[in-house]
Design an enzyme around this catalytic site. Sequence first.
Site, mmCIF file in Angstrom:
data_model
loop_
_atom_site.group_PDB
_atom_site.id
_atom_site.type_symbol
_atom_site.label_atom_id
_atom_site.label_comp_id
_atom_site.label_asym_id
_atom_site.label_seq_id
_atom_site.Cartn_x
_atom_site.Cartn_y
_atom_site.Cartn_z
ATOM 1 N N HIS A 468 -20.235 -9.173 24.773
ATOM 2 C CA HIS A 468 -20.490 -8.973 23.352
ATOM 3 C C HIS A 468 -20.228 -7.530 22.902
ATOM 4 O O HIS A 468 -21.080 -6.928 22.240
ATOM 5 C CB HIS A 468 -21.940 -9.341 23.012
ATOM 6 C CG HIS A 468 -22.302 -10.755 23.279
ATOM 7 N ND1 HIS A 468 -23.611 -11.187 23.414
ATOM 8 C CD2 HIS A 468 -21.537 -11.862 23.445
ATOM 9 C CE1 HIS A 468 -23.633 -12.488 23.641
ATOM 10 N NE2 HIS A 468 -22.381 -12.917 23.675
ATOM 11 N N PRO A 469 -19.084 -6.932 23.205
ATOM 12 C CA PRO A 469 -18.861 -5.551 22.761
ATOM 13 C C PRO A 469 -18.693 -5.464 21.246
ATOM 14 O O PRO A 469 -17.981 -6.268 20.644
ATOM 15 C CB PRO A 469 -17.570 -5.156 23.485
ATOM 16 C CG PRO A 469 -16.852 -6.449 23.713
ATOM 17 C CD PRO A 469 -17.939 -7.459 23.971
#
Length: 532
Positions: A468-469
């Site tokens: 989930h960057p």
Amino acid sequence: MEQFDYVIVGAGSAGCVLANRLSADPRNSVLLLEAGGKDNYIWIHIPIGYLYTQNNPRTDWCFRTEAEDGLNGRALNYPRGRVLGGCSSINGMLYIRGQSRDYDTWRQLGNVGWSWDDVLPYFKRSEDQVRGADDHHGAGGEWRVEEMRLSWEILDAFREAAAETGIPKTDNFNRGDNEGCGYFQVNQRRGVRWNTSKAFLRPIRHRPNLKIVTHAQASGIRLDGNRAVGVDYTRDGVATFAGARREVILAAGAIGSPHLMQLSGIGPGALLKDHGVNVRHDLAGVGENLQDHLQIRMAYKVRNTKTLNERANRLLGRIGMGLEYFLMKRGPLTMAPSQLGAFAKSDPALATPDLEYHVQPLSLDRFGEPPHQFPAFTASVANIRPESRGTVRLVSNDPAVHPAIKPNYLSAPADRRTAVAAMRLTRRIVAAPALRRFEPEEFMPSSAVDTEAELVRAAGDIATTIFHPVGTCKMGNDAMAVVDDKLRVRGIAGLRIADASVMPTITSGNTNAPVIMIAEKAADMIGGKVMA
């Protein structure tokens, strides 16, 4: 050279939405550039296929982080979609919006129009909720949301144990308050992955004002003074330029968008000079503020029940799973990486949950490796409100060279404290009466690991990204902000960013649904619309 009104870089979750919405006006000409190919690989569409699409250059950029101090020197694979549909073609398919607090925080940071009440209509607009429309959900949109198509005794028992530990049962994580434990909903249609290419591109791909170009590697944003006028890209070894009469829109994600900006001379001046890039616009925040969710994968041997480990390790079991899927579109091949979820508090004094559980009826040493031979389950827990901040920085002026990705996991003291609290909460859940008859035995890390220092060390050994960057071109008004609340790049006319990189703080859950919302809202802002 061709000219378009809008040039969109990246045909992922955001880019497909933008192409659909902007080309809906026949007066707009739209070019959509995608570095990867078409989404015609069979493993994209069979839900369990993420095992074969991640870390596969056909569908994934195959990024890798730098060695992380917080992970005891380990580096992690960092999958990002490189195919039509982007990450929605290779991700876990979980439909999670986050909490209302997330968006209200964005508004309190000065970003007008980004509170929960502001963004909820955009979530609803594209949603096709299998349960139908209500105050919180939409039906009839492009983005299909359905129930899981399987259940497991051990997961049902974990849900009961969570309730016995004070985490209430819930059947809906997407009403703004996601506290509770229940089965995730997924982006599937009748047991087949539903990606943004199917949802938003395929129905409109023949519009005469839309051009989709695959295998097009963007190499730079061309500027005329302080205005973006187009995109340079390479296809089949041929350098090409596409002009943008109105806007260039970056939708290349939290890794791709800041990297392309830096290659184009937009970013921290000293960094660019160090790598031989001519500084066109010194913008300190480009590639900073990287945030991600780190999951701590705790695993338990069990007795008196069946898990996926045994079935997946037997030839007849695998044949049965294949038949179940191809005949009925049910069973383990429809599985998202996680089936049961929970949102909980690491400290009862907190106002809202800061932990997310992903619980699976299987166990393995590392993602992509075979399951263990014995029955077991995994309870992964992530701090969904991390304080650690990382970076994405170019290391060469060659667009083909991947940037350095450094999340700085567990670098913030608060994140280390939360990791310890999360592991202890997991043990309390597993020790609850509902799981007692399965005789759970912790083997990852080990029940012998118990002091705070030991647990922090263990977290560094077994934790991994949950993919989930966000945040590397953040929205805001401070000195490190890259875009304003209309997603326009500060100091550069005709350039906008609409993807996960603009999030000032990470949402409290999986990030795909919020990215689609961001693209929906961006399309309205570009078109001069405001949704009531």
